[in-house]
Design an enzyme around this catalytic site. Sequence first.
Site, PDB file in Angstrom:
ATOM      1  N   GLU B  54       0.803  -1.222   0.000  1.00 22.24           N
ATOM      2  CA  GLU B  54       0.000   0.000   0.000  1.00 22.24           C
ATOM      3  C   GLU B  54       0.839   1.276   0.000  1.00 22.24           C
ATOM      4  OE1 GLU B  54      -0.530  -2.622   1.892  1.00 22.24           O
ATOM      5  OE2 GLU B  54      -2.617  -3.245   1.703  1.00 22.24           O
ATOM      6  N   PHE B 116     -11.116  -7.560  14.113  1.00 27.82           N
ATOM      7  CA  PHE B 116     -10.067  -7.995  13.195  1.00 27.82           C
ATOM      8  C   PHE B 116      -9.779  -6.908  12.157  1.00 27.82           C
ATOM      9  CE2 PHE B 116      -8.784 -10.227   9.223  1.00 27.82           C
ATOM     10  CZ  PHE B 116      -7.508 -10.568   9.658  1.00 27.82           C
ATOM     11  N   GLN B 117      -8.513  -6.595  11.998  1.00 28.42           N
ATOM     12  CA  GLN B 117      -8.050  -5.561  11.067  1.00 28.42           C
ATOM     13  C   GLN B 117      -8.682  -4.201  11.321  1.00 28.42           C
ATOM     14  OE1 GLN B 117      -8.088  -7.164   7.014  1.00 28.42           O
ATOM     15  NE2 GLN B 117      -6.034  -7.959   7.420  1.00 28.42           N
ATOM     16  N   LYS B 166     -17.469  -0.875   6.552  1.00 26.89           N
ATOM     17  CA  LYS B 166     -17.976  -1.795   5.544  1.00 26.89           C
ATOM     18  C   LYS B 166     -19.492  -1.724   5.382  1.00 26.89           C
ATOM     19  CE  LYS B 166     -17.117  -6.393   3.734  1.00 26.89           C
ATOM     20  NZ  LYS B 166     -16.468  -7.702   3.948  1.00 26.89           N
ATOM     21  N   MET B 484      24.582   8.911   1.283  1.00 26.47           N
ATOM     22  CA  MET B 484      24.379  10.146   2.045  1.00 26.47           C
ATOM     23  C   MET B 484      24.668   9.916   3.522  1.00 26.47           C
ATOM     24  SD  MET B 484      23.910  13.251   1.649  1.00 26.47           S
ATOM     25  CE  MET B 484      22.976  13.909   0.279  1.00 26.47           C
TER      26      MET B 484
HETATM   27  C1  LIG Z   1      12.733   5.516   4.673  1.00 25.59           C
HETATM   28  C2  LIG Z   1      14.044   6.158   4.970  1.00 25.59           C
HETATM   29  N1  LIG Z   1      14.890   5.590   5.859  1.00 25.59           N
HETATM   30  C3  LIG Z   1      16.078   6.166   6.120  1.00 25.59           C
HETATM   31  C4  LIG Z   1      16.440   7.341   5.510  1.00 25.59           C
HETATM   32  C5  LIG Z   1      17.778   7.989   5.831  1.00 25.59           C
HETATM   33  N2  LIG Z   1      18.629   8.033   4.631  1.00 25.59           N
HETATM   34  C6  LIG Z   1      18.743   9.144   3.874  1.00 25.59           C
HETATM   35  S1  LIG Z   1      19.686   8.918   2.524  1.00 25.59           S
HETATM   36  C7  LIG Z   1      20.000   7.324   2.961  1.00 25.59           C
HETATM   37  C8  LIG Z   1      20.879   6.449   2.104  1.00 25.59           C
HETATM   38  C9  LIG Z   1      20.369   6.279   0.730  1.00 25.59           C
HETATM   39  O1  LIG Z   1      21.201   5.346   0.071  1.00 25.59           O
HETATM   40  P1  LIG Z   1      21.060   5.101  -1.474  1.00 25.59           P
HETATM   41  O2  LIG Z   1      19.647   4.910  -1.844  1.00 25.59           O
HETATM   42  O3  LIG Z   1      21.997   4.020  -1.887  1.00 25.59           O
HETATM   43  O4  LIG Z   1      21.491   6.493  -2.103  1.00 25.59           O
HETATM   44  P2  LIG Z   1      22.940   7.192  -2.156  1.00 25.59           P
HETATM   45  O5  LIG Z   1      22.982   8.185  -1.036  1.00 25.59           O
HETATM   46  O6  LIG Z   1      23.960   6.127  -2.001  1.00 25.59           O
HETATM   47  O7  LIG Z   1      22.964   7.851  -3.480  1.00 25.59           O
HETATM   48  C10 LIG Z   1      19.353   6.993   4.145  1.00 25.59           C
HETATM   49  C11 LIG Z   1      19.448   5.690   4.823  1.00 25.59           C
HETATM   50  C12 LIG Z   1      15.510   7.901   4.612  1.00 25.59           C
HETATM   51  N3  LIG Z   1      15.751   9.058   3.991  1.00 25.59           N
HETATM   52  N4  LIG Z   1      14.350   7.297   4.330  1.00 25.59           N
END
Ligand SMILES: Cc1ncc(C[n+]2csc(CCOP(=O)(O)OP(=O)(O)O)c2C)c(N)n1
Lengths: 170, 587
Positions: B54, B116-117, B166, B484
Amino acid sequence: MGLDNTIERHTIAVLVDNEAGVLARVIGLFSGRGYNIESLTVAETDPDAAISRITIVTTGTPMIIEQIKAQLDRLVPVHRVVDLTIEGASVERELALVKVAGKGNKRVEALRIADIFRARAIDSTNESFVFEISGSTEKLDAFIDLMEPLGLVDVSRTGVVAIARGKSAL
Amino acid sequence: MMSDQKMNGSEIIIKALINEGVDTVFGYPGGAVLPIYDAIFQQNQLRHVLVRQEGGAVHMAEGYARSTGNVGVVLVTSGPGATNAVTGLTDALMDSIPIVCLTGQVPTHLIGNDAFQEADTTGITRPCTKHNYLVKDMADLPRVMHEAFYVARSGRPGPVVIDLPKDILMGEGTYEDFSSVEHRTYQPRFKAAKTEIDRAVSMIAASKKPVFYCGGGVINAGPKASKSLRRLVKLTGAPITQTLMGLGAYPGSDRQFLGMLGMHGTYEANLAMHDADLIVAVGARFDDRITGRLADFAPNSQKIHIDIDPSSINKNVAVDLPIVGDVGAVLDQMLRAWKAKNLKTNQKALKAWWAEINEWRKKDCLKYKQAGDIIKPQFAIERLYEHTKDLDCYITTEVGQHQMWAAQFYKFEEPNRWMTSGGLGTMGYGLPAAIGVQVAHPNSLVVDISGEASFLMNMQEMSTAVQYRAPVKVFVTNNQYMGMVRQWQELLHGGRYAESYTDALPDLVKLAEACHWVGLRATKPDEVDDVIKEMIAVDKPVIADVWVDQTENCFPMIPSGAAHNEMLLGPEDEAEKPISEEGMVLV
Ligand SMILES: Cc1ncc(C[n+]2csc(CCOP(=O)(O)OP(=O)(O)O)c2C)c(N)n1
Ligand SMILES: [Mg+2]
């Protein structure tokens, strides 16, 4: 304005549709964004139109107060938001029920002070009174402080309700 | 308009959707919404796109909405269906994307019984929607359906949830078309007062160092607003910068465009903001990624702020002239006033201002060196831009370094072509968003610029792309790191790369093949062009797995808690400008 960090106290009146969840929206807004609520009262004021009036007393810097009003106004079921503190003169009242338990001199003294504050005893037993008092928040605070050494055991307060002076409606 | 014909709740819902002009619903079935699925089965005006989770449905609807300007529609079941949608709803709230999300609910008599749910969907989604409804009375259903669309798209757009027990879906009622009924309370202001407009244009005319700072509000105000913005910027001759959300409102290749501003914005954009004497903020919200340290933000500037949402004004930064209204309408008013008064900007001052800006430009702050055998991620994205810029192309992204490089190196000429999770920064956004875009624009090229870690977050939607013949392209700048995160660990945590290496990564080419996609790979710089060309040529969904430099960092960077003029321009600056302790606590 941005540099003004003085904390102000504002009384805000909010007209809302009296529908499920509306109070949760308002309270959630305050808790979610970290705003203060000193008091909040709510009741339906126009049953025909299903409109309730919420009175909120809050504190914050001028910028925060402006945010609070803008955020409230943005809620879908909100009709109007009026800052009674800045929009002309207004009157504020609060009601408290104050229970004092004790005997002898303290009991006499409690009655005497209640009289000065124009509080009414609405329940009494041999060992206790329940006083009803209304007025400004400060007056209620003062009364409760005085009751403290005389056997104060319980307090219930409504929170502030407020209305603008003069002939016009919100 | 009231039809006497009795229908069940589900049929009323379908009818309302059709009357709102909806052609596509992104959803996933379950017990509580089966009656709606039954009604969908028995008609052929509405298309249903079956997602694989979803969360994907909401991002698809976001992609659909952002690329078309229409409201995106989601349908999920009660309980886990609704809770899975929460991230997407929050994402849409933060980025002001119009979504109507229908959630199933247990029958009214069971609400509150831990059935439920059952989940308290309106309770859970209250803080992450613009508004939500629980329909408990059949008679309210038609009004609520139409009101939800009105609320979602009016003013500052956002997600709206309608929770549908529902028994309401199966009960009998009559439909009435409320699509043009005025809302009782919610009526955002559209136009500005003449005095505000007069003051705004004279402030611009009097300024010596003006800069336009524009955000997603311009995109949300529709393509016409972008046209008006272009005219006004051209007439004044002032420089313009845009937020991550605003890219495309003003042409990315135009000389007056300074590039994106903010944490990973360009040197010239951020210094122009810092030194400006007038900032004209249009549909932007001065968030922390833009302002850096608030106390030092644009210290010598006056500020005009145009926004449809009064709560966005004076929130973080106090402004001199707030103007509440639709960005498009207000810009038109300003254009008319500018012409009627025959105004001109101070040409001499503007010339000096541009000379200053052009000096900053000479830093060439986005420069990088593509040498040797390792692909630089910037190079990969630049090549992607070169190969796609003349095509009918839409770009989505995931979240991370690749997202920032995409924003820096891909130049958007038109609005609604760029879909990225700005406010929430949701990894896993890009693939489903791309599918949503592709469903809306079946003949266009849709590319998700991705990181390998983000891609894994919603890769189950690969299957959706196949089922609906959505030939999206996932362009992975694969550094095997949460790049990042690794970058922040390098800058802030002494290079201790805790849990940011993606071990046991699947072979993305084989993964593609297993999912009936096409998998391509580039490991050397001279393979990049061919991979991109083939990716575009194949009429199927494609993963292009581009192995890039694992150690590359994204610059420029204004570290959290720093001011615009304390930007790190490259690795050399890292050692010289250590990040403050106050900065470290910020995200
Ligand atoms: C759902 C979620 N969890 C954690 C983060 C924290 N976060 C920001 S950038 C990142 C790494 C992203 O890695 P990748 O997709 O390989 O991109 P890159 O930075 O290597 O280009 C994380 C874990 C986030 N933004 N969103
Ligand atoms: Mg990565």
